[in-house]
Write an enzyme that holds these catalytic residues in place. Sequence first.
Site, mmCIF file in Angstrom:
data_model
loop_
_atom_site.group_PDB
_atom_site.id
_atom_site.type_symbol
_atom_site.label_atom_id
_atom_site.label_comp_id
_atom_site.label_asym_id
_atom_site.label_seq_id
_atom_site.Cartn_x
_atom_site.Cartn_y
_atom_site.Cartn_z
ATOM 1 N N GLY A 50 -7.126 0.102 7.754
ATOM 2 C CA GLY A 50 -6.231 -1.050 7.629
ATOM 3 C C GLY A 50 -5.111 -0.729 6.676
ATOM 4 N N CYS A 51 -4.523 -1.769 6.105
ATOM 5 C CA CYS A 51 -3.365 -1.575 5.245
ATOM 6 C C CYS A 51 -3.837 -1.329 3.820
ATOM 7 C CB CYS A 51 -2.445 -2.774 5.324
ATOM 8 S SG CYS A 51 -2.043 -3.180 7.015
ATOM 9 N N VAL A 52 -4.661 -0.315 3.640
ATOM 10 C CA VAL A 52 -5.210 -0.053 2.315
ATOM 11 C C VAL A 52 -4.987 1.399 1.935
ATOM 12 C CG1 VAL A 52 -6.920 -1.848 2.456
ATOM 13 C CG2 VAL A 52 -7.489 0.431 3.253
ATOM 14 N N THR B 154 0.828 -1.205 0.000
ATOM 15 C CA THR B 154 0.000 0.000 0.000
ATOM 16 C C THR B 154 0.859 1.250 0.000
ATOM 17 O OG1 THR B 154 -1.803 -1.116 1.131
ATOM 18 C CG2 THR B 154 -1.746 1.274 1.286
#
Lengths: 529, 249, 113
Positions: free
Chosen positions: C111-113, A474
């Site tokens: 989150g990891c986004v 990400t």
Amino acid sequence: MSELDKNPEAATDDVPPEAQEDPLYFAWEPKEGASAHIQSFKAAPEFQEPLGYPGELVDNWKEVALAKMEELRGKFRSFRLFLDICVKCGACTDKCHYYMGTSDPKNMPVGRQDLLRSVYRRYFTLPGKWFPQLVGARELTEDVLEEWYTYYFQCSECRRCSVYCPYGIDTAEITMAAREILDSVGIGMKYTNEIIGKVFKVGNNLGLPKPALQSTLEDLEDEIEEDTGVRVRLPLDEPADILLVTPSADFFAEPHIDGLIGYAKVFHATGAKWTLSSYASEAANFAMFIGSYENMRRIALRIRKAAIDLGVKRIIIGECGHAWRAAYQFLNTLAGPFDFLDPNYPVPQHICEYTWEAIQKGLLKFDKSQNDHLKVTFHDSCNVARASRMGDYPGGQFEIPRNIIKAVCNHFYEMPEDTIKEATLCCGGGGGLLTDDLMELRKKGGSPRMKALKQATEEYGVNKMAAICAICKTQFSKIMPMFGYGMDDIMSLHQLVSNAIILPGSEQEKELMEAEAENAGENAGEGEA
Amino acid sequence: MLTVLYALLYYVAAIIFVVGVAKRVWEYWKTPQPAVIPTTPAPVTRTGVVWRMFKEVAFFESLWKSNKWIWIFAMMFHLSLWLIIIRHLRYFLDPVPTLIVLAQPFGKYAGFFFVLGALGLLARRMFVPRIRYISNPSDYLMLLLFLGIGLSGLGMTFVSKTDIVGVKAFFLGLMTFNWQPLPTDLPVLVHLGLVALFLIIFPFSKLVHAPGVFFSPTRNMVDNPREKFRPVPWLPPVDEVQYDPPHGS
Amino acid sequence: MSAGYYEVNGKQVPHDEEGYITNLSDWSKELAEVIAKQENIDMTDEHWEVVNFLREYYDEYQIAPAIRVLVKAMKKKFGPEKGNNKYLYELFPYGPAKQACKIAGLPKPTGCV
């Protein structure tokens, strides 16, 4: 709400990616306060309380903080020892990617530790009590707490400093303790703490409920079938031999989801009976970032319960750096013993260990030319590199992912030696810093890695970087465009596997067999002539 | 009079040093380290850890990886310190063992390297901006203390020779509680005074890095968290815990 | 930005530090236009298509869809030219998930986004 200046990209355009270590130790003046303005949002009471922390700063914060410090130095040898034995030799001062990117001396590992060490000395050591000025000891004040909040959330707990410290002092241990102290007086970070609360409630960082997860997985099954002609299952909550626990970003974000497809194909090709769990639908454990064993355990226990409920024999963890640390170093300790699982396999296993074993056994067939348009390098994620292992020998965590890449790609190149393996540079977004409000720091902290990547691009023409961490993926898809790359130039390792794998009964297998038959025919023809 | 003063000083210093260091070591020994946190890649066997620790304390392996300048000065400083300490054992042992006799010439000239090393470390602290930033007054004073010890020692050996036999008699006397007069020329008094100070501050300062490094969990742990179950001492066992309910229930 | 209010038709709609509205029921098309303006986005039919799809999906699943699912929906509606990741980022430069969710009045994906 009038200010529109919170566009992080605009705010950081002036950062050149020239940061690097300075082993000769001459130039490089630290710029005091250079990143003092970068602070992440604090958690509102609603995000603090589910974790057992006060919603806002408690009245007797000083006593609480000092009592917590006393407690932690009794519970963790690392914390007590590391505060005592630093000799200020300076070996770490140029090793932190946030220091390289910001030049703020409080981002030097020892500078960061000293923010807390100075208070520790004042209250817990004789010289600090008697001669505070002499040993750099200081009172704990509200300003100090604020400074802690700023700089302990500019550390990604990547452990790079611990490699170079002659006593192995690991700033991550100090950072975790500092965050735990801050939380205990009511100062928490919104990003990490909101997410931990979501895991307690829903089961994953995203807050993805079971029906949504189910629907996403079915979509992916359709997609794989369209591509390959093979129905590859992504089972959810089904009895199985293998429980796969993967970061929830794998169900949501790009390029993560391609990695998930890769795992599914590998499981399919090996004929494994596997499942995901909606209850333990998260491998990440952000409680590790804030140094809270109690909260870390609550998350780890979900994996234990899912393993029991689904009757599995093995637990495998998907591509995620800190999650692999949380699983490798903490799962057994916090939620074990796992004596109900198959003792022939380590608990837990990494998906790369599984895939590499399958490759070695000859269970997987690849068409490497599918990745021929890619010139790939590999980014070692910090927690995998410096806080875990794969396989049964030291350094397996470096070799196994590379072995897999070389098995599925023809063009693999390394980045400079001092930026890979145990010396790897953090992506800039680890340790709970992967939040939009820290974008300036993320860009600056990521710049040393970007510089190394550019060298590989110039030297070998590298155009893709593979990673095995949801945070790295990400983070890079966000910052790579700021450094002249495309957002899709970061890939999941299992995406490369997915590209090249030839599933039994697939279109690709048919094509390949036809091509081989043709080749054989031609060769035969030549032979006759 | 000076003999009594120095005799008492050395008894106090020795007690503070021994008790203080023992207390520190005891604290490190009994403080738990629940999670297995070696900096990896790490050895997977006990023997491997011993080898890693040996390379760390004998060759400063991590420092070598980090910075060659600091490594050179630190190596010079610590290696000569060892030689000097070994050589000095001759003032506490009678008869002097052969090994220490053999070390004598090396130990004698090690004094120069010791001072050179300390000067290098001091220069680094004064002239490298990053290290200047992290240095407290105590960090400079500590190096000045070593320089004082080193220079006064060299003075006694190479400039104005001291009645070294008398000094030996003084220390042997201290150990057998049969006090002998201390030769009272200035270099001896300075040298012995500073060494006593060193012994006194040792347990309360960063000097505890010497015993401390052996307890460093990132260096002394076997990398086996999957193979070996180690419960966290303050958390209830896993069969007594309550699981969070599933979502929507 | 800090927590505050959007002004819509003389009404105040509270939002958090990052501009996501606090009460999802406060959302209206007018509000979406206001937020979009803050984000320097002119709402076109394509933007609305994304926003509407997000809201429908959220109605059913209590979460925003994966980017991939969104891309597929756009492809179905507008064809492959507009049904791809790149185009979505042209519409919402700061990421279709986060920025579009903000305009659609949905919580930020975490989150990891």
